[in-house]
Design an enzyme around this catalytic site. Structure first.
Site, PDB file in Angstrom:
ATOM      1  N   HIS A   1      14.117   6.010 -16.067  1.00 34.15           N
ATOM      2  CA  HIS A   1      15.404   6.700 -15.937  1.00 34.15           C
ATOM      3  C   HIS A   1      16.540   5.746 -15.597  1.00 34.15           C
ATOM      4  CE1 HIS A   1      14.424   6.839 -11.524  1.00 34.15           C
ATOM      5  NE2 HIS A   1      15.724   6.661 -11.431  1.00 34.15           N
TER       6      HIS A   1
ATOM      7  N   ASP B   1       7.681   7.554 -16.129  1.00 39.66           N
ATOM      8  CA  ASP B   1       9.006   7.100 -15.712  1.00 39.66           C
ATOM      9  C   ASP B   1       9.001   5.602 -15.383  1.00 39.66           C
ATOM     10  OD1 ASP B   1      11.721   7.262 -15.212  1.00 39.66           O
ATOM     11  OD2 ASP B   1      11.465   7.796 -13.110  1.00 39.66           O
TER      12      ASP B   1
ATOM     13  N   GLY C   1      20.092   3.561  -5.739  1.00 35.79           N
ATOM     14  CA  GLY C   1      19.977   2.130  -5.962  1.00 35.79           C
ATOM     15  C   GLY C   1      18.580   1.604  -5.731  1.00 35.79           C
ATOM     16  N   ASN C   2      17.721   2.383  -5.048  1.00 32.46           N
ATOM     17  CA  ASN C   2      16.342   1.968  -4.795  1.00 32.46           C
ATOM     18  C   ASN C   2      15.415   2.189  -5.989  1.00 32.46           C
ATOM     19  OD1 ASN C   2      16.761   2.534  -1.443  1.00 32.46           O
ATOM     20  ND2 ASN C   2      15.406   0.866  -2.054  1.00 32.46           N
ATOM     21  N   SER C   3      15.817   2.996  -6.951  1.00 31.80           N
ATOM     22  CA  SER C   3      14.943   3.305  -8.079  1.00 31.80           C
ATOM     23  C   SER C   3      14.446   2.033  -8.752  1.00 31.80           C
ATOM     24  CB  SER C   3      15.689   4.155  -9.116  1.00 31.80           C
ATOM     25  OG  SER C   3      15.755   5.490  -8.709  1.00 31.80           O
TER      26      SER C   3
ATOM     27  N   LEU D   1      -7.847  14.482 -24.019  1.00 38.07           N
ATOM     28  CA  LEU D   1      -9.026  15.326 -23.894  1.00 38.07           C
ATOM     29  C   LEU D   1      -8.863  16.676 -24.588  1.00 38.07           C
ATOM     30  CD1 LEU D   1      -9.969  14.716 -20.141  1.00 38.07           C
ATOM     31  CD2 LEU D   1     -11.040  13.720 -22.164  1.00 38.07           C
ATOM     32  N   GLY D   2      -7.622  17.138 -24.714  1.00 34.49           N
ATOM     33  CA  GLY D   2      -7.398  18.447 -25.310  1.00 34.49           C
ATOM     34  C   GLY D   2      -7.648  19.589 -24.357  1.00 34.49           C
TER      35      GLY D   2
END
Length: 235
Positions: free
Chosen positions: A49, A79, A154-156, A211-212
């Site tokens: 992101h 992510d 800002g830590n992402s 796996l479905g």
């Protein structure tokens, strides 16, 4: 880490939010976040992101030198995104083992909240394998490490490390009514990070088997429907 971003309402929820410093609007915007150097030849992991709508990405290292970066690959299901800068002999982080970390252990979050470079906060592991339903991508994988180390915009993409300095997670989200730290932060476990980073390096995308089937938690209502009497055996 800086980039030019375009409008993106990504994760603008009341309870769970992605902590980054970009406030998106309809015009290109310069924002900043964090990342972790994985290899001496310039591979860097961060959150998807953070860079998903970036037109340009610039990496600023601890010594103040800046380098243009390119996206090697991204994985919306976890992510995560892998970046590369053209540098050699970089200092890089050592991996820990997120499976062995225990609730109550001390951990350290490192990042650039509010553009305060290389900020370090400390807390404990509050829970493991948290699913907070924040990744809307089909097939999303959530197994967050929950911690009370302070994480803010800002830590992402920044590191969650042990007291020995080994990487155990990538800081990704916070639970907050205000948009800033309120005591609950979530990191992607390093065991997931290693798999995603290795696949993006080698294949450009993440290789997964399907796996479905659909997996869900066993509760009293489902147990009654399936006529399961020894519910505690599944807890």
């Amino acid at each position: 880490m800086k980039g030019i971003f375009k409008d993106d309402p990504f994760f603008r929820q009341f309870r769970f939010q992605i902590p980054h410093s970009e406030q998106y609007n309809s015009e290109p915007y310069i924002g900043s976040a964090s990342g972790v150097i994985l290899t001496p030849d310039g591979y860097i992991i961060t959150n998807n992101h953070v860079v998903k709508n970036a037109d340009e990405i610039e990496i600023t290292l601890f010594d103040g030198h800046s380098y243009p970066a390119k996206i090697i690959g991204n994985d919306p299901q976890t992510d995560l995104a892998l970046l590369k800068i053209d540098q050699k002999q970089l200092s890089f982080i050592m991996f820990g083992d997120s499976d062995k970390i225990e609730v109550g252990e001390w951990v350290v979050a490192v990042g650039n909240p509010f553009n305060l470079a290389s900020t370090v906060t400390v807390g404990i592991v509050s829970a493991k394998a948290r699913n907070i339903n924040i990744l809307n991508n089909q097939g999303a994988i959530e197994s967050f490490i929950q911690t009370d180390a302070a994480v803010n915009p800002g830590n992402s993409g920044g590191a969650l490390v042990t007291l020995e300095g080994k990487l155990i997670g990538i800081n990704t989200a916070i639970a907050t009514p205000t948009g800033v730290y309120a005591g609950y932060a979530f990191a992607i476990p390093v065991d997931i990070v290693k798999k995603v980073a290795n696949d993006l390096m080698n294949f450009g995308s993440v290789q997964r088997g399907v796996l479905g089937i659909v997996i869900r938690d066993m509760d009293s209502e489902l147990a009654k429907k399936l006529k399961v009497t020894a519910l505690m055996a599944f807890m």
